[in-house]
Design an enzyme around this catalytic site. Structure first.
Site: not given
Length: 419
Positions: A27, A111, A200, A261, A404
């Site tokens: 990742n 990823r 996601h 955010r 993940e």
């Protein structure tokens, strides 16, 4: 770092016959590389690690071998770029006998944040795939360049090994056009690839399946609302194993209130800030992505710190929490409407898995929708999927730790056919 054997190098019989069951998951972020080496014969982790602050004098690599209970190791000092970072990772793995030259390594899974409409499933990387990921940089300028760098560096280290891209957006490509389209001019939207992609996706895929398993059913039998709540946060509505709606959109900015955010905001806020506030587009981008959300509301983006401040009577922290929960409830209610029948709501990721007050507040008052939390069960901490709703609840509420890396490894391994 030990060199890997060329295709003509003779290998010992025991190595030549060893099954290739390992997958290295990478990742690659803008200044970091997270990695895990997994053995897909049993799903075990052989090593995990993180390289951070790449490009700085204070770079740090933390590596933990897990196969034989080895101790973590750290190295500090300047790591110039991702090429140097991955070479350092390869050296650490080789020190544990897990090097990239191992014939047991089946593939490297990467990823990739944005795959657009084109990539709907994990994909073996070739020149055309690299070109398409690069073409999508304008809609993922913070993520896709780093993902590309990781892939290219891994290719250079093991050019003979399959490199597989697993896309955050892929799980959401099953959304109907009614959910994926923005209500703007179709020609303009198509020309600039403006639509809702969602993110996601590996987490939502993993957690929706794990939730079905927790209920003793197949994914095709259940409708699940997945709430991935970390510093970045997103919700998804999953009907029969397929995503039909998700909260993030063209970028990861849309949707829930997040750590830094804003989530949903009137688009005219941007015009107002530009015309009246005289902010540049870049300043507005920074404001909404890095200086908003919880940190903009109360100065903290760590939910543990926010709840501590609330306990001490901090009104600003309480307001930030209330805004966060209000948005979360709106999405839960909306996805109940989208799905029609909901079998479970699953909380996952850092906040979702660990913040009991968030889970309790998110479903409080939603009893008419069949949602409730058992206070005792909600207070229990654990690493396994578990139900936290009363036994007679019509809609189950679950805490399902996401994985993940395992999801990426599983998809990668399935694609290269190494069962």
């Amino acid at each position: 770092m030990s060199s890997h054997p060329s295709p003509t190098t003779a290998l010992p019989d025991e190595q030549r016959s060893a099954p290739a069951s390992r997958v290295l998951v990478l990742n690659s972020g803008s200044s970091s590389v997270k990695y895990q080496l997994l053995d897909m014969s049993d799903g075990s982790r052989l090593a995990v690690g993180l390289v951070e602050r790449i490009g700085e004098q204070t770079s740090r690599l933390k590596h933990t071998p897990l196969a034989d209970g080895g101790e973590s190791r750290e190295r500090s000092g300047a790591i110039a770029d991702h090429d140097a970072a991955l070479k350092a990772v390869a050296e650490e793995l080789a020190q544990d006998g897990l090097g990239l030259d191992s014939p047991e390594l089946a593939a490297i899974g990467h990823r990739v944040v944005h795959g657009g409409k084109h990539f709907t499933e994990p994909t073996v990387v070739d020149d055309a795939v690299l070109a398409e990921i690069e073409r999508l940089i304008p809609v993922a300028p913070l993520h896709n360049p780093a993902n590309l760098t990781g892939i290219r560096t891994a290719q250079a280290l093991r050019p003979d090994l399959p490199q597989v891209a697993v896309f955050d957006t892929a799980f959401h490509t099953t959304m109907p056009e009614s959910a994926a389209r923005y209500a703007i001019d179709v020609k303009t939207a198509d020309e600039h690839r403006i639509r809702r992609y969602g993110f996601h996706g590996t987490s939502h895929a993993y957690v929706s399946r794990a939730t079905a398993e927790l209920l003793g059913k197949t994914p095709e039998e259940v409708n699940v609302i997945v709430l991935h709540l970390g510093n970045g946060a997103s919700a998804s509505a999953v009907r029969g194993g397929r995503c039909v709606d998700t909260s993030m959109g063209l970028t990861p900015l849309e949707g829930l209130v997040m750590g830094t955010r804003s989530g949903d905001a009137d688009p005219a806020v941007i015009f107002h800030l530009a015309r009246v506030g005289k902010l540049s587009i870049d300043e507005i981008d920074t404001l909404l992505n890095k200086k908003s959300g919880l940190i903009g509301l109360c100065g903290d983006n760590d939910m543990r710190e926010i709840t501590r401040r609330i306990d001490e009577g901090d009104e600003q922290a309480k307001l930030a929490f209330d805004i966060y929960i209000h948005r979360l409830k709106k999405y839960i209610g909306a996805y109940c409407a989208v799905l029609g029948r909901v079998d479970a709501v699953a909380f996952t990721a850092g906040v979702g898995e660990n913040a009991a007050p968030v889970r309790a507040a998110a479903v409080a008052g939603l009893e008419t929708l069949g949602l409730a939390v058992d206070d005792g069960l909600n207070a229990v901490r654990g690493d396994e999927p578990r139900l936290i709703s009363p036994g007679d609840a019509r809609v189950k509420v679950a805490v399902v730790p996401t994985d993940e890396e395992l999801e990426i490894a599983t998809q990668t391994y399935a694609l290269v056919g190494r069962y």
